[in-house]
Design an enzyme around this catalytic site. Structure first.
Site, PDB file in Angstrom:
ATOM      1  N   GLY A  26      -4.305  -9.571 -10.009  1.00 48.91           N
ATOM      2  CA  GLY A  26      -3.463  -9.012  -8.957  1.00 48.91           C
ATOM      3  C   GLY A  26      -4.097  -9.316  -7.614  1.00 48.91           C
ATOM      4  O   GLY A  26      -3.686 -10.222  -6.885  1.00 48.91           O
ATOM      5  N   CYS A  69      -1.684  14.236   9.850  1.00 52.87           N
ATOM      6  CA  CYS A  69      -2.469  15.460  10.038  1.00 52.87           C
ATOM      7  C   CYS A  69      -3.430  15.694   8.884  1.00 52.87           C
ATOM      8  O   CYS A  69      -3.290  16.666   8.132  1.00 52.87           O
ATOM      9  CB  CYS A  69      -1.533  16.638  10.168  1.00 52.87           C
ATOM     10  SG  CYS A  69      -0.258  16.314  11.364  1.00 52.87           S
ATOM     11  N   GLU A  70      -4.363  14.791   8.699  1.00 52.80           N
ATOM     12  CA  GLU A  70      -5.393  14.948   7.670  1.00 52.80           C
ATOM     13  C   GLU A  70      -6.606  14.211   8.175  1.00 52.80           C
ATOM     14  O   GLU A  70      -6.483  13.087   8.684  1.00 52.80           O
ATOM     15  CB  GLU A  70      -4.973  14.250   6.366  1.00 52.80           C
ATOM     16  CG  GLU A  70      -3.835  14.877   5.678  1.00 52.80           C
ATOM     17  CD  GLU A  70      -4.036  14.959   4.168  1.00 52.80           C
ATOM     18  OE1 GLU A  70      -5.194  14.931   3.695  1.00 52.80           O
ATOM     19  OE2 GLU A  70      -3.014  15.058   3.482  1.00 52.80           O
TER      20      GLU A  70
HETATM   21  N1  LLP Z   1      -4.272  -5.347 -15.652  1.00 55.55           N
HETATM   22  C1  LLP Z   1      -4.329  -4.005 -15.806  1.00 55.55           C
HETATM   23  C2  LLP Z   1      -4.093  -3.421 -17.121  1.00 55.55           C
HETATM   24  C3  LLP Z   1      -4.647  -3.199 -14.691  1.00 55.55           C
HETATM   25  O1  LLP Z   1      -4.724  -1.881 -14.843  1.00 55.55           O
HETATM   26  C4  LLP Z   1      -4.873  -3.803 -13.430  1.00 55.55           C
HETATM   27  C5  LLP Z   1      -5.199  -2.990 -12.252  1.00 55.55           C
HETATM   28  C6  LLP Z   1      -4.766  -5.211 -13.318  1.00 55.55           C
HETATM   29  C7  LLP Z   1      -4.466  -5.946 -14.459  1.00 55.55           C
HETATM   30  C8  LLP Z   1      -4.972  -5.961 -12.026  1.00 55.55           C
HETATM   31  O2  LLP Z   1      -6.240  -5.811 -11.518  1.00 55.55           O
HETATM   32  P1  LLP Z   1      -6.738  -6.688 -10.265  1.00 55.55           P
HETATM   33  O3  LLP Z   1      -6.787  -8.136 -10.703  1.00 55.55           O
HETATM   34  O4  LLP Z   1      -5.772  -6.496  -9.167  1.00 55.55           O
HETATM   35  O5  LLP Z   1      -8.061  -6.137  -9.948  1.00 55.55           O
HETATM   36  N2  LLP Z   1      -5.578   0.586  -6.307  1.00 55.55           N
HETATM   37  C9  LLP Z   1      -6.909   0.064  -6.544  1.00 55.55           C
HETATM   38  C10 LLP Z   1      -6.940  -0.902  -7.696  1.00 55.55           C
HETATM   39  C11 LLP Z   1      -6.359  -0.319  -8.968  1.00 55.55           C
HETATM   40  C12 LLP Z   1      -6.304  -1.324 -10.086  1.00 55.55           C
HETATM   41  C13 LLP Z   1      -5.497  -0.803 -11.210  1.00 55.55           C
HETATM   42  N3  LLP Z   1      -5.339  -1.718 -12.295  1.00 55.55           N
HETATM   43  C14 LLP Z   1      -7.431  -0.580  -5.248  1.00 55.55           C
HETATM   44  O6  LLP Z   1      -6.736  -0.558  -4.244  1.00 55.55           O
HETATM   45  O7  LLP Z   1      -8.552  -1.079  -5.240  1.00 55.55           O
END
Ligand code: LLP
Length: 406
Positions: free
Chosen positions: A272, A340-341
């Site tokens: 991602g 407001c936080e």
């Molecule tokens: N596959 C699964 C099963 C996942 O849970 C995730 C991300 C991905 C793939 C993709 O991961 P990436 O390649 O993007 O690292 N909101 C957090 C990150 C949460 C990731 C959740 N799962 C942030 O902003 O750092």
């Protein structure tokens, strides 16, 4: 990053950000399609010899136009809800390239996924297997599943985005895995197609991945199941600041190559952040500058609802001026939002220059988990998203109207 200064002006690719900012209500997200494509191609090149199925993790950026551009490059999708699944289908991702992950899929969501014949449903509990089997039987279908294992590996990343440790809620524990596989054989409407794993996000060292591959090798050998696919998840870390460490994907790809040779399976990845993280910028306007105590607060019109990462994970994203105005140095600066936080704060600098009230600033590297994590908190509308495509400015999500949320 896709941002560069030409003279005083900040550009995204060859487009002057100030011109976009003058015509659109701030804050707004702006993405470089060129960068997204480059990232996808570079990921795909690193793993050329593995020939993986790349399923873009839609939760990182769920804008349909972006998913659709990636689909045109051949990407599949990793989705975690019915909404994401429907977005992927709308973006013309083929069902045969969609992986459905998640620890708590509801019966309705599973029914939709089974009806749409997605490539793989990654299951994380025995109850889920039973439910998928029941639904598939009713529909007269055989559903392909992946079994997500919890490898008990610490990804050495922020604790809030680590998922592979033994006590996390994700996956099936190693200890119970073999028994579980045996039991699965009695579920006649399931086809075990893959073993899957995901140990966390923003991972910057290949060591946790190495450990995970070793765990998988052992488990596969003990289980005596011929998994056709191994889904290695996502998690590839990027550098948010110049001096940050980022993952050495080349070295990781060598490990994956060796792994693939040993067990003769096909590989799936779910990146991602790596694909979109550095391709997005949040443009915001300075509302006021005021001094409280020793700190000069730069109050901008983007808040934690528009971009959550700093408030949620204490993440640091640099903020740079869209036009470098006259050089008046302000010391002890803190960029904050209007909400407001006290956690609605972005970043602090010892010294900062080139800005004034009403000028525009750019919050950098927000393409992943930026817009997709935003909310209507404080009854603020979701902001617009803009894509720079071959020098053209395309609105890919309209700013929500306040009337829509009242
Ligand atoms: N596959 C699964 C099963 C996942 O849970 C995730 C991300 C991905 C793939 C993709 O991961 P990436 O390649 O993007 O690292 N909101 C957090 C990150 C949460 C990731 C959740 N799962 C942030 O902003 O750092």
């Amino acid at each position: 990053m896709s941002l560069t200064y030409k003279g005083q002006n900040l550009y995204i690719d060859n487009t002057k950000i100030n011109s976009i900012a003058k015509k659109n209500i701030t804050p707004f997200y702006v993405y470089s399609l060129k960068k997204i494509k480059e990232n996808y191609q570079s990921f795909s090149n690193y793993f050329k010899s593995v020939k993986p199925l790349i399923c873009f993790s839609v939760k990182s950026n769920s804008n349909v136009s972006i998913i659709s551009e990636l689909a045109k490059l051949g990407s599949g999708a990793d989705v975690v809800s019915e909404g994401e699944l429907l977005k992927a289908l709308k973006a013309k991702v083929k069902p045969s390239k969609i992986v459905f992950s998640g620890v708590g899929k509801t019966e309705n969501e599973l029914r939709t996924a089974i009806r749409k014949k997605v490539f793989l449903i990654n299951i994380e509990s025995e109850s889920e297997a039973r439910l998928i089997n029941k639904i598939s039987k009713k529909m007269g279908q055989i559903t392909s599943i992946g079994i997500r294992i919890n490898p008990g590996v610490d990804a050495n990343t922020l604790s809030k985005i680590s998922t592979g440790k033994i006590d996390s809620k994700f996956g099936l524990p190693k200890s119970n895995f073999l028994n579980f596989c045996k039991e699965l054989k009695s579920f006649k409407n399931l086809k075990i197609k893959a073993l899957s794993v995901h140990i966390g996000s923003q991972i910057t060292s290949i060591e946790p991945y190495r450990k995970t591959l070793n765990v998988l090798l052992k488990i596969i050998n003990l289980s005596k199941i011929n998994f056709e696919y191994v889904d290695l998840g996502g998690g590839f870390g990027i550098s948010y600041k110049d001096r940050d460490r980022k993952i050495n994907i080349r070295n990781y790809s060598k490990l994956v190559n060796e792994f693939k040779k040993k067990i003769n399976c096909k590989i799936i990845f779910e990146p991602g952040r790596f694909i979109v993280g550095n391709a997005g910028t949040l443009i915001s306007k300075i509302i006021f500058i005021k001094k409280n105590g020793n700190t000069s607060f730069i109050i901008i019109d983007a808040g934690m609802n528009d971009f959550m990462r700093p408030a949620l994970y204490n993440a640091k994203h640099d903020i740079v001026p869209v036009i470098k105005l006259r050089k008046k140095v302000i010391s002890n600066v803190e960029f904050v939002g209007p909400i407001c936080e006290s956690t609605d704060t972005f970043i602090k600098y010892k010294n900062y220059s080139y800005i004034d009230e009403n000028s525009f600033v750019a919050i950098t590297n927000v393409g992943a988990y930026g817009s997709s994590l935003s909310s209507n908190y404080n009854t603020r509308p979701l902001v617009s998203e803009i894509l720079i495509k071959k020098g053209k400015i395309k609105v890919i999500r309209k700013r929500q109207k306040i009337s829509e949320i009242i």
